[in-house]
Scaffold this motif. Structure first.
Motif, PDB file in Angstrom:
ATOM      1  N   THR A 155     -30.302  13.531 -13.271  1.00 47.97           N
ATOM      2  CA  THR A 155     -28.837  12.345 -14.892  1.00 47.97           C
ATOM      3  C   THR A 155     -29.169  11.057 -14.391  1.00 47.97           C
ATOM      4  N   MET A 156     -30.145  10.815 -14.030  1.00 51.94           N
ATOM      5  CA  MET A 156     -30.572   9.316 -13.142  1.00 51.94           C
ATOM      6  C   MET A 156     -31.664   8.583 -13.763  1.00 51.94           C
ATOM      7  N   SER A 157     -32.727   9.939 -13.611  1.00 49.55           N
ATOM      8  CA  SER A 157     -34.042   9.661 -14.080  1.00 49.55           C
ATOM      9  C   SER A 157     -33.590  10.032 -16.032  1.00 49.55           C
ATOM     10  N   GLU A 158     -33.342  11.262 -16.661  1.00 50.92           N
ATOM     11  CA  GLU A 158     -32.846  10.886 -18.073  1.00 50.92           C
ATOM     12  C   GLU A 158     -31.908   9.385 -18.229  1.00 50.92           C
ATOM     13  N   ALA A 159     -31.388   9.434 -17.224  1.00 51.14           N
ATOM     14  CA  ALA A 159     -30.108   7.821 -17.666  1.00 51.14           C
ATOM     15  C   ALA A 159     -31.968   6.393 -18.229  1.00 51.14           C
ATOM     16  N   THR A 163     -26.726   2.301 -26.779  1.00 52.44           N
ATOM     17  CA  THR A 163     -26.693   3.389 -26.682  1.00 52.44           C
ATOM     18  C   THR A 163     -26.035   3.974 -25.353  1.00 52.44           C
ATOM     19  N   PRO A 164     -25.041   5.081 -25.598  1.00 46.99           N
ATOM     20  CA  PRO A 164     -24.491   5.491 -24.967  1.00 46.99           C
ATOM     21  C   PRO A 164     -24.699   6.693 -23.432  1.00 46.99           C
ATOM     22  N   VAL A 165     -24.746   6.135 -22.318  1.00 48.44           N
ATOM     23  CA  VAL A 165     -25.270   7.159 -21.541  1.00 48.44           C
ATOM     24  C   VAL A 165     -24.229   7.228 -20.029  1.00 48.44           C
ATOM     25  N   ARG A 166     -24.502   8.729 -19.947  1.00 46.26           N
ATOM     26  CA  ARG A 166     -23.082   9.118 -18.677  1.00 46.26           C
ATOM     27  C   ARG A 166     -23.201   9.065 -17.903  1.00 46.26           C
ATOM     28  N   LEU A 167     -23.274   7.965 -15.998  1.00 48.86           N
ATOM     29  CA  LEU A 167     -23.353   8.230 -15.082  1.00 48.86           C
ATOM     30  C   LEU A 167     -21.912   7.765 -14.146  1.00 48.86           C
ATOM     31  N   ASN A 168     -21.772   8.169 -13.157  1.00 46.19           N
ATOM     32  CA  ASN A 168     -20.391   7.756 -12.400  1.00 46.19           C
ATOM     33  C   ASN A 168     -20.560   6.846 -11.270  1.00 46.19           C
ATOM     34  N   ARG A 169     -19.782   6.090 -11.232  1.00 47.88           N
ATOM     35  CA  ARG A 169     -19.581   5.368 -10.063  1.00 47.88           C
ATOM     36  C   ARG A 169     -20.853   5.013  -9.320  1.00 47.88           C
TER      37      ARG A 169
END
Length: 230
Positions: A174-178, A189-195
């Motif tokens: 997920t982080m690499s994709e972000a 551009t919206p990107v979903r990451l948790n805290r």
């Protein structure tokens, strides 16, 4: 000689009893220092010192000579008074962090129109965004690095440089994709990451900047930003 230019306020220090020396990134001349007299005087009729708060956008008429380190301003105003950045905790925390990073990394005293446009549009977006701006500082640092000459081409390159310098950074898919999204799409551009992911990526980015700026030093606003956004 007088010149018109746009500018972005970065910081200021007190100078003598009632003056300040302001650091401003200008469209025409890059990073410049200006002495502004009387803004801290009790007799000052206008609150001109507010114009030099972090990231304030400026329209300026300035005196400029190439052989001088300190210049003067003939006229200054903001064409775009902030309604949100100084008054909302999340946005003001981001602004302080972004300003500190810019102060530590912008050194060139020469015009760079592409960089100025990037900064201008990014600041306007931060001011106007009503949601999903919690990753702004992450996308901003990744894209700024490209303008400064050391931007990674991909998440893989970013992670490889951190490993090469023994920075403890564990990126999941997920982080690499972000990171790849931040590098290849507009800053909004919206990107979903948790805290937790956001905090880890922030630490990785600051470490990445330290690789390229030996004198980066302590980033004082980082602790507040971590607390507010992760």
């Amino acid at each position: 000689m007088l010149h018109k230019t746009q500018g972005i306020a970065l910081s200021y220090i007190r100078y003598r009893e009632s003056s300040i020396i302001a650091r401003v990134y200008t469209e025409a001349f890059g990073l410049q220092s200006y002495i502004i007299n009387g803004v801290r005087s009790a007799k000052s009729k206008t609150n001109r010192i507010a114009l030099f708060q972090p990231l304030t956008l400026l329209d300026m008429v300035v005196y400029y000579k190439e052989d001088r380190d300190l210049h003067r301003i003939s006229e200054v105003k903001t064409p775009y008074p902030f309604q949100h950045i100084p008054f909302e905790v999340a946005k003001s925390s981001i602004a302080l962090f972004v300003t500190e990073m810019l102060t530590k990394t912008l050194k060139e005293e020469a015009s760079n129109p592409a960089l100025f446009r990037f900064l201008l549009t990014s600041i306007v977006y931060l001011e106007e965004a009503t949601e999903q701006y919690e990753n702004f500082h992450l996308a901003f640092l990744l894209q700024l690095a490209s303008f400064l000459g050391f931007g990674p081409e991909s998440a893989g390159e970013f992670e490889a440089q951190l490993r090469e310098h023994s920075v403890p950074f564990l990126a999941d898919d997920t982080m690499s994709e972000a990171v790849n999204t931040f590098l290849s799409t507009p800053i909004h551009t919206p990107v979903r990451l948790n805290r937790a992911q956001r905090a880890d990526l922030l630490d990785g980015l600051v470490a990445y900047y330290r690789i390229h700026f030996d004198n980066l030093g302590e980033v004082k606003s980082l602790a507040v930003l971590r607390e507010v956004l992760g």
